[in-house]
Scaffold this motif. Structure first.
Motif, PDB file in Angstrom:
ATOM      1  N   HIS A 570       0.823  -1.214   0.000  1.00 41.09           N
ATOM      2  CA  HIS A 570       0.000   0.000   0.000  1.00 41.09           C
ATOM      3  C   HIS A 570       0.858   1.266   0.000  1.00 41.09           C
ATOM      4  O   HIS A 570       0.404   2.320   0.422  1.00 41.09           O
ATOM      5  CB  HIS A 570      -0.923   0.000   1.217  1.00 41.09           C
ATOM      6  N   ARG A 571       2.069   1.162  -0.445  1.00 42.69           N
ATOM      7  CA  ARG A 571       2.959   2.320  -0.557  1.00 42.69           C
ATOM      8  C   ARG A 571       3.291   2.562  -2.019  1.00 42.69           C
ATOM      9  O   ARG A 571       3.445   1.620  -2.804  1.00 42.69           O
ATOM     10  CB  ARG A 571       4.257   2.084   0.234  1.00 42.69           C
ATOM     11  N   LYS A 572       3.442   3.820  -2.354  1.00 41.39           N
ATOM     12  CA  LYS A 572       3.941   4.176  -3.674  1.00 41.39           C
ATOM     13  C   LYS A 572       5.450   4.159  -3.654  1.00 41.39           C
ATOM     14  O   LYS A 572       6.086   4.373  -2.621  1.00 41.39           O
ATOM     15  CB  LYS A 572       3.423   5.552  -4.074  1.00 41.39           C
ATOM     16  N   ALA A 573       6.028   3.926  -4.788  1.00 35.79           N
ATOM     17  CA  ALA A 573       7.483   3.775  -4.859  1.00 35.79           C
ATOM     18  C   ALA A 573       8.220   5.038  -4.452  1.00 35.79           C
ATOM     19  O   ALA A 573       9.385   4.967  -4.027  1.00 35.79           O
ATOM     20  CB  ALA A 573       7.895   3.359  -6.267  1.00 35.79           C
ATOM     21  N   ASP A 574       7.559   6.192  -4.551  1.00 40.89           N
ATOM     22  CA  ASP A 574       8.252   7.429  -4.201  1.00 40.89           C
ATOM     23  C   ASP A 574       8.084   7.799  -2.730  1.00 40.89           C
ATOM     24  O   ASP A 574       8.628   8.805  -2.275  1.00 40.89           O
ATOM     25  CB  ASP A 574       7.751   8.574  -5.090  1.00 40.89           C
ATOM     26  N   GLU A 575       7.357   7.005  -1.949  1.00 44.89           N
ATOM     27  CA  GLU A 575       7.230   7.280  -0.517  1.00 44.89           C
ATOM     28  C   GLU A 575       8.483   6.806   0.205  1.00 44.89           C
ATOM     29  O   GLU A 575       9.032   5.739  -0.112  1.00 44.89           O
ATOM     30  CB  GLU A 575       6.001   6.579   0.052  1.00 44.89           C
ATOM     31  N   PRO A 576       8.962   7.573   1.188  1.00 46.13           N
ATOM     32  CA  PRO A 576      10.190   7.155   1.896  1.00 46.13           C
ATOM     33  C   PRO A 576      10.006   5.838   2.646  1.00 46.13           C
ATOM     34  O   PRO A 576      10.960   5.053   2.766  1.00 46.13           O
ATOM     35  CB  PRO A 576      10.458   8.321   2.853  1.00 46.13           C
ATOM     36  N   ALA A 616       6.392  -7.015  -6.210  1.00 47.22           N
ATOM     37  CA  ALA A 616       7.095  -6.508  -7.390  1.00 47.22           C
ATOM     38  C   ALA A 616       6.322  -6.822  -8.664  1.00 47.22           C
ATOM     39  O   ALA A 616       6.254  -5.998  -9.589  1.00 47.22           O
ATOM     40  CB  ALA A 616       8.496  -7.108  -7.449  1.00 47.22           C
ATOM     41  N   ARG A 617       5.718  -8.015  -8.725  1.00 52.51           N
ATOM     42  CA  ARG A 617       4.946  -8.374  -9.918  1.00 52.51           C
ATOM     43  C   ARG A 617       3.725  -7.474 -10.068  1.00 52.51           C
ATOM     44  O   ARG A 617       3.429  -6.971 -11.152  1.00 52.51           O
ATOM     45  CB  ARG A 617       4.498  -9.832  -9.824  1.00 52.51           C
ATOM     46  N   LEU A 618       3.008  -7.242  -8.946  1.00 49.84           N
ATOM     47  CA  LEU A 618       1.827  -6.396  -9.016  1.00 49.84           C
ATOM     48  C   LEU A 618       2.196  -4.960  -9.367  1.00 49.84           C
ATOM     49  O   LEU A 618       1.478  -4.287 -10.112  1.00 49.84           O
ATOM     50  CB  LEU A 618       1.077  -6.442  -7.680  1.00 49.84           C
ATOM     51  N   THR A 619       3.311  -4.492  -8.837  1.00 52.37           N
ATOM     52  CA  THR A 619       3.762  -3.136  -9.156  1.00 52.37           C
ATOM     53  C   THR A 619       4.102  -3.019 -10.639  1.00 52.37           C
ATOM     54  O   THR A 619       3.754  -2.030 -11.303  1.00 52.37           O
ATOM     55  CB  THR A 619       4.982  -2.764  -8.295  1.00 52.37           C
ATOM     56  N   ALA A 620       4.785  -4.023 -11.176  1.00 50.05           N
ATOM     57  CA  ALA A 620       5.123  -4.000 -12.605  1.00 50.05           C
ATOM     58  C   ALA A 620       3.871  -4.059 -13.463  1.00 50.05           C
ATOM     59  O   ALA A 620       3.748  -3.347 -14.469  1.00 50.05           O
ATOM     60  CB  ALA A 620       6.047  -5.176 -12.933  1.00 50.05           C
ATOM     61  N   ASP A 621       2.906  -4.898 -13.083  1.00 48.54           N
ATOM     62  CA  ASP A 621       1.655  -4.982 -13.833  1.00 48.54           C
ATOM     63  C   ASP A 621       0.895  -3.658 -13.779  1.00 48.54           C
ATOM     64  O   ASP A 621       0.303  -3.225 -14.767  1.00 48.54           O
ATOM     65  CB  ASP A 621       0.780  -6.101 -13.271  1.00 48.54           C
ATOM     66  N   ASN A 718      -4.672 -19.234   9.466  1.00 52.87           N
ATOM     67  CA  ASN A 718      -5.367 -19.110   8.187  1.00 52.87           C
ATOM     68  C   ASN A 718      -6.427 -18.010   8.257  1.00 52.87           C
ATOM     69  O   ASN A 718      -6.557 -17.193   7.361  1.00 52.87           O
ATOM     70  CB  ASN A 718      -6.010 -20.449   7.831  1.00 52.87           C
ATOM     71  N   ASN A 719      -7.198 -17.977   9.355  1.00 52.61           N
ATOM     72  CA  ASN A 719      -8.237 -16.953   9.495  1.00 52.61           C
ATOM     73  C   ASN A 719      -7.626 -15.563   9.510  1.00 52.61           C
ATOM     74  O   ASN A 719      -8.071 -14.648   8.837  1.00 52.61           O
ATOM     75  CB  ASN A 719      -9.008 -17.157  10.802  1.00 52.61           C
ATOM     76  N   PHE A 720      -6.592 -15.420  10.343  1.00 53.64           N
ATOM     77  CA  PHE A 720      -6.027 -14.095  10.594  1.00 53.64           C
ATOM     78  C   PHE A 720      -5.320 -13.536   9.366  1.00 53.64           C
ATOM     79  O   PHE A 720      -5.607 -12.451   8.900  1.00 53.64           O
ATOM     80  CB  PHE A 720      -5.074 -14.203  11.775  1.00 53.64           C
ATOM     81  N   LEU A 721      -4.425 -14.311   8.798  1.00 49.70           N
ATOM     82  CA  LEU A 721      -3.568 -13.746   7.763  1.00 49.70           C
ATOM     83  C   LEU A 721      -4.301 -13.566   6.449  1.00 49.70           C
ATOM     84  O   LEU A 721      -4.316 -12.486   5.874  1.00 49.70           O
ATOM     85  CB  LEU A 721      -2.349 -14.647   7.560  1.00 49.70           C
ATOM     86  N   PHE A 722      -4.948 -14.603   5.968  1.00 51.64           N
ATOM     87  CA  PHE A 722      -5.480 -14.543   4.609  1.00 51.64           C
ATOM     88  C   PHE A 722      -6.799 -13.790   4.525  1.00 51.64           C
ATOM     89  O   PHE A 722      -7.014 -12.997   3.637  1.00 51.64           O
ATOM     90  CB  PHE A 722      -5.642 -15.961   4.066  1.00 51.64           C
ATOM     91  N   GLU A 723      -7.706 -14.037   5.471  1.00 52.27           N
ATOM     92  CA  GLU A 723      -9.008 -13.398   5.351  1.00 52.27           C
ATOM     93  C   GLU A 723      -8.974 -11.941   5.793  1.00 52.27           C
ATOM     94  O   GLU A 723      -9.689 -11.096   5.256  1.00 52.27           O
ATOM     95  CB  GLU A 723     -10.033 -14.170   6.184  1.00 52.27           C
ATOM     96  N   ASP A 724      -8.170 -11.627   6.788  1.00 48.99           N
ATOM     97  CA  ASP A 724      -8.172 -10.280   7.343  1.00 48.99           C
ATOM     98  C   ASP A 724      -7.101  -9.378   6.735  1.00 48.99           C
ATOM     99  O   ASP A 724      -7.330  -8.196   6.528  1.00 48.99           O
ATOM    100  CB  ASP A 724      -7.966 -10.340   8.867  1.00 48.99           C
ATOM    101  N   LEU A 725      -5.948  -9.931   6.467  1.00 50.70           N
ATOM    102  CA  LEU A 725      -4.817  -9.080   6.085  1.00 50.70           C
ATOM    103  C   LEU A 725      -4.616  -8.983   4.585  1.00 50.70           C
ATOM    104  O   LEU A 725      -4.371  -7.901   4.053  1.00 50.70           O
ATOM    105  CB  LEU A 725      -3.532  -9.618   6.718  1.00 50.70           C
ATOM    106  N   LEU A 726      -4.709 -10.092   3.910  1.00 54.81           N
ATOM    107  CA  LEU A 726      -4.312 -10.094   2.510  1.00 54.81           C
ATOM    108  C   LEU A 726      -5.458  -9.790   1.546  1.00 54.81           C
ATOM    109  O   LEU A 726      -5.256  -9.767   0.344  1.00 54.81           O
ATOM    110  CB  LEU A 726      -3.707 -11.462   2.147  1.00 54.81           C
ATOM    111  N   ASN A 727      -6.640  -9.602   2.063  1.00 57.30           N
ATOM    112  CA  ASN A 727      -7.784  -9.366   1.199  1.00 57.30           C
ATOM    113  C   ASN A 727      -7.952  -7.870   0.950  1.00 57.30           C
ATOM    114  O   ASN A 727      -8.783  -7.203   1.555  1.00 57.30           O
ATOM    115  CB  ASN A 727      -9.041  -9.950   1.842  1.00 57.30           C
ATOM    116  N   PHE A 728      -7.121  -7.307   0.074  1.00 57.66           N
ATOM    117  CA  PHE A 728      -7.167  -5.866  -0.171  1.00 57.66           C
ATOM    118  C   PHE A 728      -6.772  -5.573  -1.610  1.00 57.66           C
ATOM    119  O   PHE A 728      -6.243  -6.417  -2.324  1.00 57.66           O
ATOM    120  CB  PHE A 728      -6.269  -5.110   0.799  1.00 57.66           C
ATOM    121  N   ASP A 729      -7.032  -4.348  -2.020  1.00 51.91           N
ATOM    122  CA  ASP A 729      -6.622  -3.873  -3.341  1.00 51.91           C
ATOM    123  C   ASP A 729      -5.373  -3.012  -3.201  1.00 51.91           C
ATOM    124  O   ASP A 729      -5.100  -2.449  -2.151  1.00 51.91           O
ATOM    125  CB  ASP A 729      -7.716  -3.023  -3.983  1.00 51.91           C
ATOM    126  N   ILE A 730      -4.618  -2.905  -4.273  1.00 51.00           N
ATOM    127  CA  ILE A 730      -3.481  -1.984  -4.265  1.00 51.00           C
ATOM    128  C   ILE A 730      -3.573  -1.096  -5.496  1.00 51.00           C
ATOM    129  O   ILE A 730      -4.271  -1.410  -6.460  1.00 51.00           O
ATOM    130  CB  ILE A 730      -2.131  -2.729  -4.254  1.00 51.00           C
TER     131      ILE A 730
END
Length: 730
Positions: A570-576, A616-621, A718-730
């Motif tokens: 969730h960071r842009k490449a130009d953010e410190p 890196a793949r998502l950023t390149a895409d 499984n509950n904590f990491l995948f359903e709560d943390l990784l379910n987002f858009d960038i």
């Protein structure tokens, strides 16, 4: 004409069923085939000599010092008065010893002292429950001493002098690990290093590791080890209480896991041998427990052995096995009454501390404190696993055991509050762990995100207050290290700092995923990033010190790396922060690479590298999509480029499903964990196909689902990491 005897003498003396072969099966399994005969020695049958279990106990037998039982882990007998013996450390005497006729004699009531005031035995309303439990083969004693004395009537040795209590299938024939009990005992003997090395491992554990878990009384263990090696043949597994032997193996496995390469080399263990022995000692611990039938013959040794195994289990890749063993240890502890170790009966002090003036009082204090320490460890293990399992088993309202006391290990006298003790670190961790059930209940009982987040903020404040004002002076980083303090104080300070930072992340974990996209939860994002950086900083410094290498350092480094890696999405490449956090994750991968034989580190490297590659793949895409959109859209109808979705199922599948790394593991062995077989034939090892990408993973270290990669304390489920943390858009 009298009927010819068909039962052998050895089985007759033991009151066991004989298969009437010559030699019989029981004698063969005991290793006494040469003794199997149907003739009575010394002129025929004499009931006064050959009757092991007399029908009645005489008063002389009850009061004779010769009928007392042994305090050592071995099966040799010493004439020690019953009242001066540490109850939990005694063993039934060998069938060949003079004290054998008294092995099933009930304890002398005069030695038990006053009955406990809170015991269910004296409660008429509870009598039916007690009797019902007895019909199931279980007792419901609330007093630790009473229960330990009762246990003396149950044989538990697996050597030649074993006395299996039941007449059903032999407990030592098949243990699920392959081979007979005698064969496994012989193999266990081969796993023991030299006497000098055993003492070096135990001494290192007492001096450098015991402060972390405090499940043992160091001087007692050392004295028992000395006593075992007094004989001319040294430590012989076949003559030992196998539950004590399990404790010894678990202590050695922990020492070998936590020691540095230089220290292990100074003991005489090469790097390759060290990795193999640590793994075998873990298996040996479980094998000893199974051979001793520990789930039926309850003893504090079994609970201690399992608790100490935590120091090595996760590093070796046995997290699932350890979780199951801890569940068994909890039930055994409850059967022993460790949850009801309140104040001493003869003391009115609210903390249960009493002045020790006699050896008998010291022995009792050691026993009670050992029970409290083990119970505290089980509570901590259960409560720290809440973020992983989303539940807990031990309710604070359901037990009355006091926290371990602040005592001197040698004298068992109370220490001043500003002087560290062996239980200081554990008590601080228990205070921290006790907040986890509270916040869990508070969050699930709240109905809106607003009220749930209020609970998170409240317990964040409580945890910070505990980390600053709730610690003893010697654990405060603002205090200078005193030369009078033990050597573990600097290590304990770093360990507490790492644990506090990780628990802050665990408190905020339910809102960490939302904090990346919703400004209302920005405090969570900033808090978790700062905590992750603290963990990495302290873990690096802990590695550079000459202290033990604790598994929590590696596990929490992985959790910190995951937190920072998710922030990068969730960071842009130009953010410190983008470059800073990515560099920290890279450094974490490099740091984990230093732990060559740690499954936590190896799996953490794989996960963090995959997360960086996916980012890196998502950023390149995204960059390519932006370029195409700018080229195709008209100037007046410029649309916002569509955000790329972090495809969680696809990522999980690529990480644990189809890639060559995991495929090599799964084809080698479908199991979730390393094999628990004690015997590992050479042919089996040679038949495995080496991994084409990572040759180091040539053993059965496969896994199927992601939540089994890391210890429960890491909080990565499984509950904590995948359903709560990784379910987002960038």
């Amino acid at each position: 004409m009298p009927k010819e005897r068909q039962t052998c003498t050895e089985c007759s003396m033991r009151r066991q069923k004989c298969d009437r072969n010559s030699p019989c099966g029981r004698c063969v399994k005991r290793g006494d085939a040469h003794k199997c005969t149907r003739e009575w020695p010394e002129g025929g049958y004499d009931p006064k000599i050959h009757r092991i279990y007399p029908r009645t106990s005489t008063g002389q037998a009850e009061s004779s010092p010769a009928t007392t039982e042994n305090t050592s882990p071995a099966t040799t007998t010493q004439n020690v008065p019953e009242t001066s013996v540490h109850p939990s450390m005694r063993n039934p005497a060998s069938v060949n010893s003079p004290s054998s006729p008294d092995i099933r004699r009930p304890p002398n009531p005069s030695n038990l002292g006053a009955p406990p005031s809170n015991g269910p035995i004296s409660d008429p309303d509870n009598a039916a429950t007690v009797l019902e439990f007895l019909t199931w083969g279980r007792s419901k004693f609330s007093d630790y001493d009473l229960k330990a004395l009762e246990l003396l009537k149950e044989p538990h040795n697996a050597g030649p002098a074993a006395l299996p209590k039941d007449t059903g299938p032999d407990w030592d024939v098949s243990n699920g690990l392959g081979g007979t009990g005698a064969a496994q005992v012989s193999f266990l003997q081969l796993l023991l290093p030299s006497r000098r090395q055993v003492f070096q491992l135990v001494e290192y554990h007492i001096n450098s590791i015991l402060w972390y878990h405090a499940c043992l009384h160091g001087p007692t263990l050392y004295n028992e080890l000395n006593e075992v090696y007094q004989g001319p043949s040294g430590l012989q597994v076949r003559n030992m209480d196998l539950r004590w032997t399990a404790l010894l193996f678990s202590v050695m496995a922990a020492s070998m896991t936590c020691a540095s390469d230089q220290l292990a080399s100074s003991w005489g263990f090469k790097k390759t041998e060290r990795a193999k022995l640590t793994r075998q000692w873990y298996k040996a611990t479980v094998t000893c427990l199974n051979l001793a039938d520990y789930m039926w013959r309850h003893h504090v040794y079994s609970v201690q052995a399992i608790a100490v195994l935590t120091m090595s289990a996760h590093v070796l890749g046995f997290s699932n096995t350890q979780s199951t063993l801890l569940g068994a240890a909890l039930k055994i502890a409850q059967g022993l009454g460790l949850q009801r170790l309140g104040p001493e009966d003869e003391s009115n002090h609210p903390t249960g501390a009493s002045i020790v003036t006699t050896p008998m009082q010291k022995d009792k204090a050691i026993k009670r404190e050992t029970g409290r320490r083990v119970w505290a460890q089980l509570c901590m293990q259960d409560w720290f696993s809440i973020p992983f399992s989303e539940m807990y088993s031990i309710q604070k309202l359901h037990f009355t055991s006091l926290r371990p006391q602040h005592l001197d290990e040698n004298t068992m006298q109370p220490l001043p509050e500003d002087v560290p003790s062996i239980t200081s670190f554990q008590n601080s961790l228990v205070d921290m762990a006790s907040l986890m059930p509270q916040i869990h209940d508070a969050i699930i009982s709240s109905n809106t995100l607003y009220t749930k987040y209020e609970q998170v903020i409240e317990y964040d404040t409580k945890m910070r207050a505990l980390a600053t004002d709730g610690l003893p002076r010697y654990f405060s980083v603002r205090e200078a290290i005193s030369p009078e303090w033990p050597a573990f104080i600097p290590w304990a300070r770093r360990g507490l700092t790492i644990c506090f930072a990780h628990k802050i992340i665990m408190i905020h974990r339910a809102f960490l995923g939302r904090s990346f996209t919703e400004q209302a939860f920005d405090f969570t994002r900033r808090t978790c990033m700062a905590a992750a950086k603290t963990i990495l900083k302290e873990a690096r410094q802990a590695y550079d010190e000459e202290g033990p290498m604790l598994w929590i350092d590696q596990a929490f480094m992985v959790a910190a790396g995951i937190t920072l890696a998710l922030d990068i999405f969730h960071r842009k490449a130009d953010e410190p922060e983008y470059e800073e956090h990515r560099k920290l994750v890279d450094n974490t991968i490099s740091m984990l690479g230093k732990f060559e034989n740690s499954m936590i580190a190896l799996r953490g490297i794989r996960l963090l590298s995959s997360l960086l590659a996916e980012q890196a793949r998502l950023t390149a895409d995204q960059t390519l999509e932006n370029y195409r959109k700018r080229s195709s859209d008209s100037v007046g109808d410029r649309l916002q480029p569509k955000k790329q979705k972090f495809n969680v199922p696809k990522f999980v599948e690529s990480f644990v499903g189809n890639d060559s790394f995991t495929h090599s593991l799964r084809t080698a062995n479908r199991g979730l964990e390393p094999s628990m077989d004690l015997f590992e034939p050479e042919s089996r090892t040679q038949s495995r196909t080496p991994a084409p990408v990572d040759p180091v993973f040539t053993s059965d270290l496969g896994y199927e689902t992601f939540e089994q990669l890391f210890p429960p304390h890491t909080g990565i489920s499984n509950n904590f990491l995948f359903e709560d943390l990784l379910n987002f858009d960038i």
